[in-house]
Design an enzyme around this catalytic site. Structure first.
Site, short mmCIF file in Angstrom:
data_model
loop_
_atom_site.label_atom_id
_atom_site.label_comp_id
_atom_site.label_asym_id
_atom_site.label_seq_id
_atom_site.Cartn_x
_atom_site.Cartn_y
_atom_site.Cartn_z
N ASP A 439 8.15 -0.42 -6.44
CA ASP A 439 6.92 -1.15 -6.74
C ASP A 439 6.95 -2.52 -6.05
OD1 ASP A 439 4.48 -1.61 -7.91
OD2 ASP A 439 5.18 -1.45 -9.98
N GLU A 442 4.32 -6.99 -2.05
CA GLU A 442 3.15 -7.57 -1.38
C GLU A 442 3.11 -9.10 -1.49
OE1 GLU A 442 2.23 -3.73 -3.56
OE2 GLU A 442 2.72 -5.77 -4.22
N ASP A 505 -3.02 0.01 -8.82
CA ASP A 505 -3.61 -0.18 -10.15
C ASP A 505 -5.10 0.10 -10.14
OD1 ASP A 505 -1.08 -0.96 -10.77
OD2 ASP A 505 -1.52 -3.10 -10.91
#
Length: 779
Positions: A439, A442, A505
């Site tokens: 995960d 970024e 998401d």
């Protein structure tokens, strides 16, 4: 970044110089080198000063031409470079020079540059047909004047760690390539905006923005068009693309600084363009067959322990819903301590024994990680002492409270730091974890110092490549090639080599389903072969109807994971019918594994994405250029998810007869259809003149795909042939099959095998049993 102000003017505060004349031309065995001036040169006095461009066109491979544009070449060489496969010694088919032009042909693709004082003109063509190019006011150098810059920097803040620094550059190189009437542009990585990118400003800057904004987790500075070519801008810096927006008949792409490097990639069709692109940037690895089955997650902020996990797995088994992968999200580690690779022993007293018990049930096991180390993690002091973290310009460790209090970020440019992080992943493998969810990656600071001195602005986008590469290589080393699988969120160029990627998401509603598909289709148009998303939506809890429709969509994607934020995504949390829907589509996907895994092997070997937009297969069908609510799943299946509360699926079919493998209905192509679906239905249509293979699936996605298989021939027309291949779970080819129709007789020929399988004709009761060799079916 728009610099034009209408046709004639430029934005205030910027001075623009354009390439006007190819003043000097030299050639080598594989290059054309142009010294271009920003004004027509009529006498020697005009050579004193002024902006000039050094432009080099290099034949890299058949149908791949590199273009390097340079104003000043003395910049620092500390920028991370994409990992490109650049073959040495390639010689183009031809370099041709005449009085008025010079050209170079690589394969079927030619670049041609006008010489002399009669204006600037560059064209790219295939077999003599012009594809695109640049002319008046195309290649340009842009400078911001001091007064505009000083005024702009007044509004800069010092606490913006992750966005592009306003004071980074005040010079830019821009290229503009023309668009034909009706030409559509796609790609740029994962973009949730309208699938056709014409009219959009696309910023190539990885961000954690969810699926409902123009931001995206996976920005790829690469696009393809319906004119059957692609362009890769070869920089990890922020690239601004103006797609028929700054100038409506052009794609403009601008990079900060003094140099611009890009690849023009041709091909016979869009599939071949992506083959050539992934030859350059890397092919997707082949995920293990087990990972194509259903994944179940603990979800994010839910409370769970081994008893909870076991109850979920038992509940799926009791309801006869085949489960292949179980995922432990963040809180398998103790709160405030991510990432430390240590199980929360209060919730999981004996992790190795638990993992062993779960594995004995035929489950693959996945754990969540991120590249951030909380100050409370026991790894923080070690990393700080050894210099394993990204630093501030003053030499201190970069830290932030955003996400984990006091967290630092692992510096993967430091080989020892990468080994240190990899050791944590390897420890999980030794316990029995078979996949890793990587995960984040970024939010990477732009005012920072790296171990290897890399430019921190370029590292913002590039960081994810080193992060995912580090983790993927541990899994591949431990389990072997073809047995490694990530569930990754962030990516850059080359990230497709480390599958699988999921869409981030999303919200639990129909509109979010649709935006998720747009993001996936854009990503797969950018060289990524496999795609997944959070079934049921990540944020909030879906209504039962949304959940059931998303189950169908999710199981008809390459990878299928039930995951959410604040609530569990087990189907009985919605209603009993949700269990029936999930069971049906999971078993359908299991039966399709002979077909799906063969398509996955093709994706791995060619780079053609397994899940892809209609325009890729049917570029010349103008209607297909605009479709973003349906997709091809492999070569032969068209999927049209239901995105509406009333159960209506709207879809378009190219010419021919299409067979719905769920309902058994046949649809005429060449037109749009509107179909109302029950929750057990979703249009999954076999294309004309195809074979779809089904297996003797029971409850494990790794099984013998040949023994007891059925090769279903779909809408085979007189005089046409259809082919299929079946691989085993280790990607070994075990059967090839060909069906040819003449009149009412279908002749079948296959490779020999000791396994028994059947060949059937869709929509009929015609079927024969074979063990290889030849056979025929009379209609």
């Amino acid at each position: 970044m728009k610099f034009s102000d209408g046709l004639w003017l430029n934005q205030r505060g910027y001075d623009v110089s354009y390439a006007v004349q190819a003043y000097d031309v030299t050639t080598t065995k594989n290059t054309i080198k142009i010294y271009a001036t920003s004004s027509a040169i009529w006498n020697r006095a005009m050579t004193l000063g002024g902006v000039t461009f050094e432009i080099t066109y290099t034949a890299v491979a058949p149908d791949v031409i590199r273009v390097h544009i340079c104003h000043h070449k003395g910049s620092l060489k500390n920028k991370p470079q994409f990992d490109l496969n650049l073959p040495e010694g390639y010689v183009p088919d031809e370099i041709h020079e005449e009085e008025g032009f010079v050209s170079m042909t690589a394969g079927h693709t030619t670049v041609k540059v006008k010489k002399g004082t009669d204006g600037w003109d560059v064209s790219f063509s295939r077999d003599g047909k012009r594809l695109t190019g640049g002319g008046w006011r195309s290649t340009s150098y842009i400078q911001e004047n001091k007064f505009h810059r000083d005024a702009r920097l007044v509004v800069q803040t010092d606490d913006d760690f992750f966005n592009y620094p306003q004071d980074a550059h005040n010079t830019f190189i821009r290229e503009q390539l023309t668009l034909d009437v009706g030409e559509c542009v796609y790609g740029f990585g994962e973009k949730f905006t309208t699938f056709v990118k014409n009219g959009q400003n696309v910023e190539n800057w990885n961000s954690d923005g969810g699926t409902c904004s123009e931001q995206s987790y996976k920005c790829i500075p690469f696009y393809i068009t319906s004119n059957k070519y692609g362009v890769l801008v070869n920089t990890a810096d922020k690239v601004s693309f103006e797609v028929a927006s700054d100038t409506i008949n052009k794609v403009s792409f601008t990079v900060p600084g003094e140099e611009l490097d890009y690849f023009f990639i041709g091909g016979e069709n869009l599939e071949e363009v992506l083959v050539n692109y992934t030859d350059l940037t890397g092919k997707p690895a082949l995920p293990p067959a087990k990972t194509f089955g259903l994944w179940l997650s603990t979800s994010f902020t839910t409370t769970y322990d081994e008893e909870t996990v076991t109850s979920f797995i038992d509940g799926m088994a009791e309801r006869d819903i085949p489960l292949q992968m179980f995922h432990f999200d963040c809180f398998w580690m103790k709160e405030y301590q991510w990432t430390d690779f240590e199980w929360d022993l209060d919730q999981f007293p004996d992790p190795p024994a638990m993992l062993k018990r779960l594995a004995s049930r035929g489950l693959g096991l996945c754990c969540w990680i991120n590249p951030y180390i909380s100050q409370k993690s026991k790894l923080f002091d070690i990393g700080m002492e050894k210099g394993y973290f990204i630093k501030n310009p003053d030499g201190s460790v970069f830290q932030t409270d955003l996400w984990q209090p006091g967290m630092a970020i692992v510096d993967f440019t430091n080989p020892e730091a990468a080994k240190w992080f990899a050791a944590g992943v390897r420890k999980l493998c030794e316990m029995g974890v078979t996949a890793i969810k990587t995960d984040f990656g970024e939010r990477i600071p732009t005012k920072a110092v790296y171990y290897n001195g890399a430019d921190p602005i370029h590292m913002h986008n590039y960081y994810t490549y080193l992060y995912n590469k580090t983790v993927f290589e541990v899994l591949e080393e431990y389990y072997g090639k073809g047995q490694a699988c990530l569930f990754a969120r962030s990516a850059t160029v080359g990230g497709q080599k480390f599958p699988v990627h999921w869409g981030g998401d999303c919200s639990a509603e129909y509109t979010s389903m649709a935006e998720t598909l747009r993001g996936g289709l854009s990503l797969c148009s950018s060289g990524f072969g496999f795609f997944s998303h959070d079934i049921g939506g990540f944020e909030a809890k879906a209504s039962p109807d949304v959940y059931k429709r998303w189950c169908a969509f999710g199981l008809m994607s390459t990878h299928s994971r039930l995951h959410g934020s604040t609530s569990y995504r087990v189907p009985w949390n919605f209603d009993e019918e949700s269990c029936d829907v999930l069971r049906f589509f999971t078993k359908l996907k299991g039966k399709l594994m002979p077909y799906l895994f063969a398509q996955a092997v093709k994706t791995h070997t060619t780079g053609i994405p397994m899940m892809r937009p209609m325009v890729m297969d049917y570029t010349d069908d103008i209607a297909c250029r605009y479709l973003d609510q349906q997709y091809m799943l492999g070569d032969n299946l068209l999927c049209a998810p239901v995105f509406r509360e009333d159960g209506v699926a709207n879809f378009y079919l190219p010419e021919g007869k299409w067979y719905d493998i769920i309902t058994g209905k046949t649809y005429e192509g060449g037109k749009y259809h509107s179909v109302t679906c029950t929750f057990m239905e979703m249009p999954v249509l076999a294309k004309p003149n195809s074979i779809v293979t089904f297996g003797a699936f029971e409850n494990q996605f790794e099984y013998d795909y040949l023994d007891g298989a059925d090769a279903m021939i779909c809408s085979l027309e007189d005089g046409k042939t259809a082919e299929a291949a079946i691989y085993d779970t280790k990607a070994n080819l075990v059967l090839t099959l060909k069906a040819s129709r003449k009149g009412n007789v279908i002749s079948i020929e296959s490779s020999n095998t000791d396994k028994t399988f059947t060949v059937s004709v869709a929509g009929t009761d015609k079927k024969i049993t074979m063990q290889g060799g030849k056979g025929e079916i009379v209609l």
